[in-house]
Design an enzyme around this catalytic site. Structure first.
Site, PDB file in Angstrom:
ATOM      1  N   LYS A 142       6.201   1.610 -30.673  1.00 11.18           N
ATOM      2  CA  LYS A 142       4.942   0.797 -30.077  1.00 11.18           C
ATOM      3  C   LYS A 142       5.211  -0.790 -30.037  1.00 11.18           C
ATOM      4  CE  LYS A 142       1.933   4.298 -29.518  1.00 11.18           C
ATOM      5  NZ  LYS A 142       0.906   4.482 -30.195  1.00 11.18           N
ATOM      6  N   ARG A 198       3.347  10.674 -36.098  1.00 10.38           N
ATOM      7  CA  ARG A 198       3.797  11.093 -34.684  1.00 10.38           C
ATOM      8  C   ARG A 198       5.060  10.234 -34.085  1.00 10.38           C
ATOM      9  NH1 ARG A 198       2.651  10.232 -29.498  1.00 10.38           N
ATOM     10  NH2 ARG A 198       2.491  11.786 -27.932  1.00 10.38           N
TER      11      ARG A 198
END
Length: 287
Positions: free
Chosen positions: A204, A245
C-alpha cells in the site's frame, strides 16, 4: 490470504496473471507457500481506477475460480457485484470479499445470505475514482470502526448470518498515510465488534511513502514493498488479526508463524509459572 489479481491494471501486478492458466498456477503456488485462502479479483480497486463491465469481470474470474477450486484451493472472490459473487460461489468460491462492504450493490448482502458463505465487510466510503477526496476524519479509528459497525448491522438485517461476517479496516481506501498508520497501530479497537479481522497492508501507499528515496522523495515502487508488507502483517497478527491479505505469501507466512510461536511460548511460560506457584503454595515453600 494470497492476492490473485486477474486484471490488466492493478497497481502492482496488473497484467501478470490475466491468462487463466498462469493465474491458476500462481494461485496453487500461493497456497503451497502458505496461503490458507486465495483471493481472486477481476476488477482493480486502486485509487483512480475505472469500473469494468460485469461481463468482463465474469470472464476474468470464473475460469480461475473453477480451476483453483478443482485443485482443492480455498478461494475467495474479491468483487463488489452481487452477480459476480453469486456466479463465483457457484463456480467454487467459498468466501465473498467485498471492498464496499455491500454498499456498492444493494443486492450483495441478500445474495451472500442465500449462499451462506463468509462475507468480508470492508470500510468503504466511495468508488476508487473519488475515494481520496473522502479521506476526512476527526478520529479515524473511532469513525472507521463505527462506520463498519453500522454496515455490519445493515448486512445482518439483510439476512447475513452475523457469525459469517469478517471485518476489514480498509487500509488505503479513502485514507491517507496518517490514517493508515493510526488504524494499523490500533487494531485492538476492532475487538469491540467481536468479529474476525482481516488486514490488507500489502504494497500500500503508506508503505511506499515510508520507504521513499531519501534523495528524491519518490515512494518505493510497489513491487519493492514486500519486506515492509511482511513486517506490517506480523504486527497485525500480534494485535489479533484473523488473516492478512498479501501479494507475496512466503515471507509473510513465515513471519506470522514466528509471531504465533512466540505468543504460544508466552502462554506456556505463564502457565508454567502459575503451576510452579501453585505447587509452592501447596508445599508451603519453594526450593
Amino acid at each position: 490470504m494470497g492476492i490473485l489479481n486477474v486484471t490488466p491494471d492493478s497497481f502492482s501486478d496488473g497484467g501478470r496473471w490475466l491468462d487463466p492458466g498462469r493465474a491458476v498456477a500462481h494461485g496453487v503456488a500461493l497456497a503451497s507457500q502458505g496461503a490458507d485462502i486465495v483471493d481472486v479479483g477481476g476488477e482493480s480497486t486502486r485509487p483512480g481506477a475505472r469500473r469494468v463491465p460485469v461481463e468482463e469481470e465474469l470472464a476474468r474470474v470464473l475460469p480461475v475460480v473453477r480451476g483453483l477450486a478443482r485443485q482443492g484451493v480455498l478461494v475467495s472472490i474479491d468483487t463488489m457485484r452481487a452477480s459476480v459473487a453469486e456466479a463465483a460461489v457457484d463456480a467454487g468460491a467459498r468466501i465473498v470479499n467485498d471492498v464496499s462492504g455491500g454498499r456498492a450493490d444493494g443486492a450483495m448482502a441478500k445474495t451472500v445470505a442465500r449462499a451462506g458463505v463468509p462475507f468480508v465487510v470492508m470500510h468503504w466510503r466511495g468508488q476508487s475514482r473519488g475515494m481520496d477526496d473522502l479521506a476526512c476524519y476527526q478520529d479515524v479509528v473511532t469513525e472507521v470502526v463505527g462506520e463498519v459497525e453500522r454496515q455490519l448491522d445493515a448486512v445482518v438485517s439483510a439476512g447475513v448470518d452475523p457469525s459469517q461476517v469478517i471485518v476489514d479496516p480498509g487500509l488505503g481506501f479513502a485514507k491517507g498515510r496518517r490514517e493508515d498508520w493510526a488504524l494499523l497501530a490500533a487494531l485492538e479497537a476492532w475487538a469491540a465488534l467481536d468479529r474476525p479481522l482481516l488486514v490488507a497492508p500489502s504494497r500500500k501507499r503508506f508503505l511506499g511513502e515510508l520507504l521513499a528515496d531519501p534523495a528524491t522523495g519518490e515512494p518505493r515502487p510497489a513491487r519493492e514493498r514486500d519486506h515492509a508488507t511482511a513486517a506490517a502483517a506480523v504486527l497485525a497478527a500480534a494485535q489479533g488479526a484473523w488473516a492478512v491479505r498479501v501479494h507475496e505469501v512466503g515471507a509473510t507466512a513465515d513471519g506470522v508463524r514466528v509471531e504465533a510461536a512466540l505468543r504460544a511460548h508466552g502462554r506456556a511460560a505463564v502457565s508454567g509459572r502459575a503451576a510452579v506457584s501453585a505447587r509452592c503454595a501447596a508445599a508451603g515453600s519453594c526450593p
